[in-house]
Write a protein that holds these residues in place. Sequence first.
Motif, PDB file in Angstrom:
ATOM      1  N   LYS A 110      14.640   2.912  -1.495  1.00  0.00           N
ATOM      2  CA  LYS A 110      13.100   3.189  -0.686  1.00  0.00           C
ATOM      3  C   LYS A 110      13.472   2.241   0.387  1.00  0.00           C
ATOM      4  O   LYS A 110      13.529   1.315   0.003  1.00  0.00           O
ATOM      5  CB  LYS A 110      12.240   3.284  -1.719  1.00  0.00           C
TER       6      LYS A 110
ATOM      7  N   LYS B 265      12.474   1.777 -14.698  1.00  0.00           N
ATOM      8  CA  LYS B 265      11.791   0.579 -16.718  1.00  0.00           C
ATOM      9  C   LYS B 265      11.914   1.496 -18.288  1.00  0.00           C
ATOM     10  O   LYS B 265      11.487   2.366 -17.741  1.00  0.00           O
ATOM     11  CB  LYS B 265      10.227   0.324 -15.568  1.00  0.00           C
TER      12      LYS B 265
ATOM     13  N   GLU C 279      -0.398  -7.621  -9.211  1.00  0.00           N
ATOM     14  CA  GLU C 279       0.691  -7.983  -8.867  1.00  0.00           C
ATOM     15  C   GLU C 279      -0.189  -9.478  -7.979  1.00  0.00           C
ATOM     16  O   GLU C 279      -0.937  -9.566  -7.304  1.00  0.00           O
ATOM     17  CB  GLU C 279       1.831  -7.699  -7.760  1.00  0.00           C
TER      18      GLU C 279
ATOM     19  N   ASP D 116       3.983   1.433  -0.081  1.00  0.00           N
ATOM     20  CA  ASP D 116       4.651   0.200  -0.312  1.00  0.00           C
ATOM     21  C   ASP D 116       5.333   0.416  -2.029  1.00  0.00           C
ATOM     22  O   ASP D 116       6.388   0.684  -3.062  1.00  0.00           O
ATOM     23  CB  ASP D 116       4.204  -1.103  -0.303  1.00  0.00           C
TER      24      ASP D 116
ATOM     25  N   GLN E  85       4.553  -3.311 -17.958  1.00  0.00           N
ATOM     26  CA  GLN E  85       4.800  -4.807 -17.747  1.00  0.00           C
ATOM     27  C   GLN E  85       3.291  -5.333 -17.895  1.00  0.00           C
ATOM     28  O   GLN E  85       2.681  -5.466 -17.080  1.00  0.00           O
ATOM     29  CB  GLN E  85       5.487  -4.831 -16.377  1.00  0.00           C
TER      30      GLN E  85
HETATM   31  C1  BG6 Z   1       8.392  -2.587  -4.429  1.00  0.00           C
HETATM   32  C2  BG6 Z   1       7.548  -3.153  -3.995  1.00  0.00           C
HETATM   33  O1  BG6 Z   1       9.252  -1.303  -4.665  1.00  0.00           O
HETATM   34  O2  BG6 Z   1       8.467  -3.567  -5.836  1.00  0.00           O
HETATM   35  C3  BG6 Z   1       7.219  -4.543  -3.687  1.00  0.00           C
HETATM   36  O3  BG6 Z   1       8.381  -3.548  -2.275  1.00  0.00           O
HETATM   37  C4  BG6 Z   1       6.888  -4.812  -5.128  1.00  0.00           C
HETATM   38  O4  BG6 Z   1       6.300  -4.946  -2.712  1.00  0.00           O
HETATM   39  C5  BG6 Z   1       7.623  -3.904  -5.974  1.00  0.00           C
HETATM   40  O5  BG6 Z   1       6.817  -6.108  -5.563  1.00  0.00           O
HETATM   41  C6  BG6 Z   1       7.422  -3.864  -7.647  1.00  0.00           C
HETATM   42  O6  BG6 Z   1       7.887  -3.559  -8.103  1.00  0.00           O
HETATM   43  P1  BG6 Z   1       7.886  -4.644 -10.078  1.00  0.00           P
HETATM   44  O7  BG6 Z   1       8.912  -4.174 -10.873  1.00  0.00           O
HETATM   45  O8  BG6 Z   1       8.267  -6.420  -9.543  1.00  0.00           O
HETATM   46  O9  BG6 Z   1       6.962  -4.256 -10.644  1.00  0.00           O
END
Ligand code: BG6
Length: 541
Positions: free
Chosen positions: A200, A234, A268, A287, A430
């Motif tokens: 991606k 996941k 996040e 994103d 998560q």
């Molecule tokens: C990625 C994004 O695809 O996924 C990031 O580019 C993001 O910005 C991340 O933080 C989140 O993935 P995960 O697995 O940490 O939830």
Amino acid sequence: MTRTRAAATSTQKAASIREERLARDGRRRRPRRASDNPLREGLRLERVPDPHTMVLFGATGDLSHRKVFPALAQLWRTNLLPAEWHLVAVGRRPYDDESFRAEVGTALDRNSRVALEPEVARQFLERISYHRGDFDEVAAYDSLVERIAAHGREHDGVANVLFYLATPPSAFPTIVGQIGRCGLDHEMRGAGWRRVVIEKPFGRDLESAGRLNREVGRVFREAQVYRIDHYLGKETVRNLLVFRFGNGIFEPIWSRQYVDHVQITVAESLGVGERGAFYEETGAVRDVLQNHMLQLLSLVAMEPPAAFAADPLRDEKVKVLRSIAPPPRGRVTRDVVRGQYGPGWVEGVAVPGYRGEPEVDPGSETETYVAGRFEVDNWRWSGVPFYLRHGKRLPKRATEIAIQFREVPHKLFAEADMDPQPNLLAIRIQPDEGIMLRFGSKVPGLGLDIRPVTMDFTYGSSFAADAPDAYETLLLDAMLGDASLFTRADEVEAAWSIVAPILGTWLDAPPPAFPNYEAGGWGPATADALLSRDDRRWRRL
Ligand code: BG6
């Protein structure tokens, strides 16, 4: 997944060769023993891919070091890679095999989910060789053909090749074009399989995604293409399918008749950190919303597929995406909210605003938060809003799908002292992975007090097992030729069609006064207004 008899036979043959090699290598199979926890018994079906060569483009990059090599090393550690596996790492930097292996060794020390025994790490690294070349350098591909052929000659004619593109997206068309030019994509009789995994972001809008699909399609058949969305790998996301279609009791209530609305949150606490330059070009919609969140939505909303196989599954997801009416441009401002974090405090630490992050324009208009109201216009979901929100620098890391059920149709306990919270099913992706069901219960006593209580399933306590990283699952699936957890060309384009009017409207309209939420807060006030307008509110996480 269904496999042909021929493939099964060759896999059996490969397995027995592998056994011999394992014995020679000193790598032993994991001893089979009854697990202490009966729920874990028989959980892991051992699936071993055909012998193959993997060619990793962008092998010196951050993604390869943080995710790809550690995932491959875990597969190796758990004997899920064939003994005849070999990786050609392609990169521009001037390494030789030895110095590159040392570099990967350091990355493994830093990023491995489970530390590797030194001997296992040594054997793994031994299977990596470095191939220096620019992505547009014709000679580098010609020598790659030679290298792959030589590996095939050394290893009983192994001719299967898995290409993995972990490069900046601008290099995808060039690499795929070169693979085609030198015929490395050909799956002729006896030439083994050829597959390509593409990272991606797949395009940056509908038009560029379509163009990239066409460019890839000129070289590879769709069945050879594996577009990664790591959310699909996941464990908890995969379990969504099992939860919905491996149980009989949820399906009948999984519709507009019983569901009031759905909330999907990808929160996040981290900011953009060192990825400022990338994020400036990307933003929260491209994103995370266009891919991870719309994937979660389609898994929640899809119909049961006819079979648990790549195409039936993806057919159903595509139908969902096509049923989501993209917000007409006039409605974007009403139904989709954007935000950008300012300075604030996250988990007790003072953090800068987005505009103060490295490599970010001090006047940047890039969104770090998005929330939207979407509807899936089909028989099952008509009239049920799906509220989606994602942001960086929110108070905590939490990804959750909440299915909010309707209130009871007749208030029998109207007189009771009642905390009126309708039933809710929260699927925690998560952290703290699990599923929670909320329902009302009578408080013990002589009166009639009703309070919400919860039934909680947590992976940690039920299975006491570490889940594999999403990349382990996805890499193994690509090696096995199972594309169920990868996005298909039409799926990617359907997802871009949903966000296209949002991006288009925002491009033309000035953003709200950014920053409009504090780091450590739950996003802009307008995101709350999006729900309060419908008499609802975001779930507190
Ligand atoms: C990625 C994004 O695809 O996924 C990031 O580019 C993001 O910005 C991340 O933080 C989140 O993935 P995960 O697995 O940490 O939830």
